[in-house]
Design a protein around this motif. Sequence first.
Motif, PDB file in Angstrom:
ATOM      1  N   LEU A  22      22.666  -0.354   1.718  1.00 57.36           N
ATOM      2  CA  LEU A  22      22.319   0.056   2.803  1.00 57.36           C
ATOM      3  C   LEU A  22      22.652  -0.195   3.732  1.00 57.36           C
ATOM      4  N   LYS A  23      24.617   0.141   4.198  1.00 53.77           N
ATOM      5  CA  LYS A  23      25.473   0.313   4.988  1.00 53.77           C
ATOM      6  C   LYS A  23      25.196   1.952   5.126  1.00 53.77           C
ATOM      7  N   THR A  24      25.209   2.296   4.035  1.00 51.81           N
ATOM      8  CA  THR A  24      25.572   4.149   3.765  1.00 51.81           C
ATOM      9  C   THR A  24      24.956   4.994   3.798  1.00 51.81           C
ATOM     10  N   HIS A  25      23.518   3.709   3.475  1.00 51.93           N
ATOM     11  CA  HIS A  25      21.664   5.127   3.468  1.00 51.93           C
ATOM     12  C   HIS A  25      20.566   5.302   4.711  1.00 51.93           C
ATOM     13  N   GLU A  26      20.469   5.947   4.586  1.00 47.64           N
ATOM     14  CA  GLU A  26      19.162   5.812   5.470  1.00 47.64           C
ATOM     15  C   GLU A  26      18.338   4.098   4.994  1.00 47.64           C
ATOM     16  N   ALA A  27      16.556   3.227   5.642  1.00 46.90           N
ATOM     17  CA  ALA A  27      15.960   2.594   5.392  1.00 46.90           C
ATOM     18  C   ALA A  27      15.969   2.937   3.539  1.00 46.90           C
ATOM     19  N   LEU A  51      19.278 -12.568   1.147  1.00 45.93           N
ATOM     20  CA  LEU A  51      20.110 -11.398   1.815  1.00 45.93           C
ATOM     21  C   LEU A  51      18.979 -11.985   3.250  1.00 45.93           C
ATOM     22  N   VAL A  52      17.666 -11.702   3.231  1.00 46.81           N
ATOM     23  CA  VAL A  52      16.404 -12.417   4.498  1.00 46.81           C
ATOM     24  C   VAL A  52      17.186 -13.585   5.469  1.00 46.81           C
ATOM     25  N   GLU A  53      17.628 -14.594   4.008  1.00 46.33           N
ATOM     26  CA  GLU A  53      17.228 -16.229   4.721  1.00 46.33           C
ATOM     27  C   GLU A  53      18.836 -15.921   5.158  1.00 46.33           C
ATOM     28  N   GLN A  54      19.754 -14.951   4.680  1.00 46.78           N
ATOM     29  CA  GLN A  54      20.894 -15.056   5.687  1.00 46.78           C
ATOM     30  C   GLN A  54      21.112 -14.314   7.075  1.00 46.78           C
ATOM     31  N   ASN A  55      19.676 -13.510   6.867  1.00 53.28           N
ATOM     32  CA  ASN A  55      19.820 -12.415   8.448  1.00 53.28           C
ATOM     33  C   ASN A  55      20.577 -11.480   7.679  1.00 53.28           C
ATOM     34  N   LEU A  56      20.779 -10.719   6.567  1.00 45.26           N
ATOM     35  CA  LEU A  56      21.730 -10.161   6.517  1.00 45.26           C
ATOM     36  C   LEU A  56      21.069  -8.560   6.694  1.00 45.26           C
ATOM     37  N   VAL A  57      19.672  -8.255   6.112  1.00 41.37           N
ATOM     38  CA  VAL A  57      18.690  -7.547   5.178  1.00 41.37           C
ATOM     39  C   VAL A  57      17.372  -7.770   6.782  1.00 41.37           C
ATOM     40  N   VAL A  58      16.762  -7.193   7.064  1.00 40.13           N
ATOM     41  CA  VAL A  58      15.664  -6.485   7.480  1.00 40.13           C
ATOM     42  C   VAL A  58      14.529  -5.874   6.648  1.00 40.13           C
ATOM     43  N   GLY A  59      13.247  -6.075   6.873  1.00 42.69           N
ATOM     44  CA  GLY A  59      12.334  -4.999   6.031  1.00 42.69           C
ATOM     45  C   GLY A  59      11.026  -4.665   7.430  1.00 42.69           C
ATOM     46  N   GLU A  60      10.320  -3.102   7.004  1.00 40.01           N
ATOM     47  CA  GLU A  60       9.699  -2.847   8.252  1.00 40.01           C
ATOM     48  C   GLU A  60       8.948  -2.820   7.376  1.00 40.01           C
ATOM     49  N   LEU A  61       7.288  -2.624   7.906  1.00 42.16           N
ATOM     50  CA  LEU A  61       6.873  -1.319   7.168  1.00 42.16           C
ATOM     51  C   LEU A  61       6.680  -0.380   7.971  1.00 42.16           C
ATOM     52  N   ALA A  62       6.823   0.891   7.203  1.00 40.03           N
ATOM     53  CA  ALA A  62       6.658   2.325   7.458  1.00 40.03           C
ATOM     54  C   ALA A  62       5.801   3.197   6.721  1.00 40.03           C
ATOM     55  N   ARG A  63       4.841   4.242   7.346  1.00 36.33           N
ATOM     56  CA  ARG A  63       4.468   4.914   6.440  1.00 36.33           C
ATOM     57  C   ARG A  63       5.408   5.967   6.146  1.00 36.33           C
ATOM     58  N   THR A  64       4.866   6.170   5.255  1.00 37.08           N
ATOM     59  CA  THR A  64       6.391   7.543   4.456  1.00 37.08           C
ATOM     60  C   THR A  64       5.452   9.440   4.296  1.00 37.08           C
ATOM     61  N   GLY A  65       4.175   8.579   4.099  1.00 35.63           N
ATOM     62  CA  GLY A  65       3.072   9.980   3.582  1.00 35.63           C
ATOM     63  C   GLY A  65       1.790   9.637   3.189  1.00 35.63           C
ATOM     64  N   VAL A  66       1.317  10.174   2.606  1.00 40.56           N
ATOM     65  CA  VAL A  66      -0.110   9.055   1.992  1.00 40.56           C
ATOM     66  C   VAL A  66      -0.070   8.100   1.565  1.00 40.56           C
ATOM     67  N   PRO A  69       1.826   2.076   3.136  1.00 41.04           N
ATOM     68  CA  PRO A  69       2.769   1.943   4.433  1.00 41.04           C
ATOM     69  C   PRO A  69       3.758   0.949   3.167  1.00 41.04           C
ATOM     70  N   LYS A  70       5.376   1.721   3.453  1.00 34.50           N
ATOM     71  CA  LYS A  70       6.004   0.972   2.370  1.00 34.50           C
ATOM     72  C   LYS A  70       7.085  -0.036   2.693  1.00 34.50           C
ATOM     73  N   GLN A  71       7.369  -1.399   2.089  1.00 35.29           N
ATOM     74  CA  GLN A  71       8.722  -1.705   3.091  1.00 35.29           C
ATOM     75  C   GLN A  71       9.862  -1.303   2.481  1.00 35.29           C
ATOM     76  N   LEU A  72      10.349  -1.248   3.958  1.00 33.46           N
ATOM     77  CA  LEU A  72      12.038  -0.445   4.311  1.00 33.46           C
ATOM     78  C   LEU A  72      12.788  -1.649   4.412  1.00 33.46           C
ATOM     79  N   TRP A  73      13.810  -1.830   3.542  1.00 33.03           N
ATOM     80  CA  TRP A  73      14.818  -2.309   4.347  1.00 33.03           C
ATOM     81  C   TRP A  73      16.323  -1.705   5.145  1.00 33.03           C
ATOM     82  N   HIS A  74      16.725  -1.925   6.309  1.00 29.57           N
ATOM     83  CA  HIS A  74      18.129  -2.681   6.518  1.00 29.57           C
ATOM     84  C   HIS A  74      18.642  -3.054   6.357  1.00 29.57           C
ATOM     85  N   LEU A  75      20.119  -3.080   7.141  1.00 30.43           N
ATOM     86  CA  LEU A  75      20.971  -4.121   7.723  1.00 30.43           C
ATOM     87  C   LEU A  75      20.462  -4.870   8.834  1.00 30.43           C
TER      88      LEU A  75
END
Length: 221
Positions: A22-27, A51-66, A69-75
């Motif tokens: 996650l550090k070296t790639h997009e969500a 990792l979410v419980e440790q507040n190290l990552v967070v997810g957000e819903l994003a529409r990437t196509g038809v 929406p998908k849950q995408l994760w980032h730091l």
Amino acid sequence: MNYASNDFENKARTEDHLLRWLKTHEACSTASLAQALGTTSEAVRQQLVKLVEQNLVVGELARTGVGRPKQLWHLTPLGHARFPDAHGQLTVQLIESVGDLFGADGVARLVEHRGAQQLARYQAALGSALSLAERAERLAELRSEEGYMARVARDGDDWLLIEDHCPICAAATACQQFCASELTQFQTLMAGWAQVTRETHLLAGGRRCVYRLQAPADDAA
């Protein structure tokens, strides 16, 4: 063979690899993380929950196509802070430079300016809190956003603000005026609500910083 130990080590490696990816790639989606790490989506989900419980990552819903929406994760900022950098050393050098150029008064003014900015932010966020418990919880949230891994706990009639990490430890070690400034901020924020004292101090050998919020006897409940 110690299967429990091997299982723990495997999970720790998976967690480390996940954070590094996650550090070296997009969500990334759960499926893409599983594919990249060569494991199952269920195994990745289990790691993400921790990792979410440790507040190290967070997810957000994003529409990437038809489709849905998908849950995408980032730091989170705290997740990024897991990776080494030279900011602590740089901060210490800057503090020393301020002292060399402007003397002790210059360092004091620097700490005072930072403290005033923090206090204004905290006051704006705590302004709508209707109880000491709400103020303590909101302050802990704000401090966690800054990397302090803060939480609150009830201790009899009092509340404890517990900070398990100090993201400015290098700076505070070089200039303990930062610690004094933060205690003053908490006392200002809780004026009329509670008396604030620091019970445990990381720089004094404690494992964490702990502040006691002692409400007036008539308000304790």
